[in-house]
Motif scaffolding. Sequence first.
Motif, short mmCIF file in Angstrom:
data_model
loop_
_atom_site.label_atom_id
_atom_site.label_comp_id
_atom_site.label_asym_id
_atom_site.label_seq_id
_atom_site.Cartn_x
_atom_site.Cartn_y
_atom_site.Cartn_z
N PHE A 45 -11.33 4.86 4.44
CA PHE A 45 -10.57 3.79 3.80
C PHE A 45 -10.37 4.17 2.35
CE2 PHE A 45 -9.65 -0.26 1.84
CZ PHE A 45 -8.89 -0.89 2.80
N TYR A 46 -9.14 4.16 1.88
CA TYR A 46 -8.82 4.59 0.53
C TYR A 46 -8.69 3.39 -0.40
CZ TYR A 46 -7.32 8.47 3.49
OH TYR A 46 -7.26 9.45 4.44
N SER A 47 -9.23 3.54 -1.60
CA SER A 47 -9.12 2.45 -2.57
C SER A 47 -7.81 2.50 -3.34
CB SER A 47 -10.30 2.49 -3.55
OG SER A 47 -10.29 3.71 -4.27
N GLY A 48 -7.09 3.58 -3.27
CA GLY A 48 -5.81 3.74 -3.95
C GLY A 48 -5.25 5.12 -3.69
N GLY A 49 -4.11 5.40 -4.32
CA GLY A 49 -3.44 6.68 -4.11
C GLY A 49 -4.27 7.87 -4.54
N ARG A 105 0.82 -1.19 0.00
CA ARG A 105 0.00 0.00 0.00
C ARG A 105 0.86 1.25 0.00
NH1 ARG A 105 -3.92 -1.51 4.85
NH2 ARG A 105 -3.67 -3.68 4.44
N GLY A 106 0.53 2.18 -0.85
CA GLY A 106 1.25 3.44 -0.91
C GLY A 106 2.47 3.42 -1.80
N PHE A 107 2.74 2.30 -2.46
CA PHE A 107 3.93 2.18 -3.30
C PHE A 107 3.83 3.08 -4.53
CE2 PHE A 107 6.49 0.01 -6.59
CZ PHE A 107 7.73 0.09 -5.96
N GLY A 108 2.66 3.11 -5.17
CA GLY A 108 2.47 3.90 -6.39
C GLY A 108 2.77 5.37 -6.21
N PRO A 109 2.13 6.04 -5.22
CA PRO A 109 2.43 7.46 -5.02
C PRO A 109 3.89 7.71 -4.67
CG PRO A 109 0.43 6.86 -3.83
CD PRO A 109 1.02 5.58 -4.37
N THR A 110 4.50 6.78 -3.95
CA THR A 110 5.90 6.94 -3.58
C THR A 110 6.81 6.89 -4.80
OG1 THR A 110 5.47 5.96 -1.42
CG2 THR A 110 7.76 6.01 -2.14
N VAL A 111 6.58 5.92 -5.66
CA VAL A 111 7.40 5.78 -6.87
C VAL A 111 7.21 6.98 -7.79
CG1 VAL A 111 7.73 4.43 -8.98
CG2 VAL A 111 7.53 3.28 -6.79
N LEU A 112 5.96 7.36 -8.02
CA LEU A 112 5.68 8.48 -8.92
C LEU A 112 6.21 9.81 -8.39
CD1 LEU A 112 2.04 7.64 -10.08
CD2 LEU A 112 4.16 7.46 -11.41
N GLY A 113 6.17 9.98 -7.09
CA GLY A 113 6.63 11.24 -6.52
C GLY A 113 8.11 11.31 -6.26
N SER A 114 8.77 10.17 -6.15
CA SER A 114 10.19 10.17 -5.81
C SER A 114 11.08 10.76 -6.90
CB SER A 114 10.65 8.74 -5.50
OG SER A 114 10.05 8.29 -4.32
N ILE A 115 10.71 10.56 -8.13
CA ILE A 115 11.55 11.07 -9.22
C ILE A 115 11.58 12.60 -9.22
CG2 ILE A 115 11.83 11.17 -11.74
CD1 ILE A 115 10.74 8.23 -11.72
N VAL A 167 13.38 22.68 0.61
CA VAL A 167 12.68 22.86 -0.67
C VAL A 167 12.07 21.55 -1.15
CG1 VAL A 167 12.99 23.45 -3.10
CG2 VAL A 167 14.05 24.87 -1.34
N SER A 168 12.83 20.47 -1.10
CA SER A 168 12.31 19.21 -1.63
C SER A 168 11.19 18.63 -0.78
CB SER A 168 13.44 18.19 -1.79
OG SER A 168 13.96 17.80 -0.54
N CYS A 169 11.13 18.99 0.48
CA CYS A 169 10.05 18.50 1.34
C CYS A 169 8.69 19.04 0.90
CB CYS A 169 10.31 18.85 2.80
SG CYS A 169 11.38 17.63 3.60
N VAL A 170 8.68 20.07 0.08
CA VAL A 170 7.42 20.54 -0.49
C VAL A 170 6.78 19.43 -1.31
CG1 VAL A 170 6.42 22.19 -2.13
CG2 VAL A 170 8.07 22.97 -0.42
N LEU A 171 7.60 18.56 -1.90
CA LEU A 171 7.10 17.39 -2.63
C LEU A 171 7.10 16.13 -1.78
CD1 LEU A 171 8.76 17.89 -6.12
CD2 LEU A 171 6.40 18.35 -5.47
N TRP A 172 8.15 15.92 -0.98
CA TRP A 172 8.26 14.69 -0.21
C TRP A 172 7.14 14.53 0.81
CZ3 TRP A 172 10.76 10.87 -1.99
CH2 TRP A 172 12.02 10.99 -2.57
N VAL A 173 6.79 15.59 1.53
CA VAL A 173 5.83 15.45 2.62
C VAL A 173 4.45 15.02 2.12
CG1 VAL A 173 4.63 16.70 4.47
CG2 VAL A 173 7.12 16.87 4.25
N PRO A 174 3.89 15.64 1.07
CA PRO A 174 2.59 15.13 0.60
C PRO A 174 2.66 13.67 0.15
CG PRO A 174 3.00 17.30 -0.31
CD PRO A 174 4.26 16.87 0.37
N ILE A 175 3.76 13.28 -0.46
CA ILE A 175 3.93 11.88 -0.87
C ILE A 175 3.88 10.98 0.36
CG2 ILE A 175 5.57 10.21 -1.83
CD1 ILE A 175 6.64 12.63 -3.55
N ASP A 176 4.60 11.37 1.40
CA ASP A 176 4.63 10.58 2.62
C ASP A 176 3.28 10.54 3.32
OD1 ASP A 176 7.23 9.75 2.36
OD2 ASP A 176 8.06 11.24 3.72
#
Length: 134
Positions: free
Chosen positions: A88-92, A1-11, A51-60
């Motif tokens: 309960f979330y059905s996905g990212g 769970r949560g792998f998709g948003p993490t992969v998409l946001g990490s780049i 600066v990068s936490c502007v993207l990292w935190v929502p992903i997390d």
Amino acid sequence: RGFGPTVLGSIPASCVYFTAYELTKSELGKHFSGDSPFFVHLAGGMIAETVSCVLWVPIDVVKERMQIQSLPKGSSAAELKLAQGHGFYSGGADAMRSIWRTEGLAGFYRGYGATVLSFGPFSALYFTFYEQLK
């Protein structure tokens, strides 16, 4: 769970992180490089993390909320559907929509300060040692 948003946001988050470091190092280096390269790398790492936490935190936030949700084993499809209306979330994408709808933009930045305070010093020291040892 949560792998998709993490992969998409990490780049993009990683690109922002390293770009922010290099830009900060370049700009501060114009003023402080001869006097204090230590300061340039230390500040560069801290600014890059901030600066990068502007993207990292929502992903997390999305990833962690998806990871902590659970239904009892053997739950039926109907129970799953009912649970989706109660956090309960059905996905990212569903998690992002729900957070936006119920908490707004602030919901995505819960823990921003704590994240910067914990990872900022690490990044500052990481780049300082990296630059000194390379």
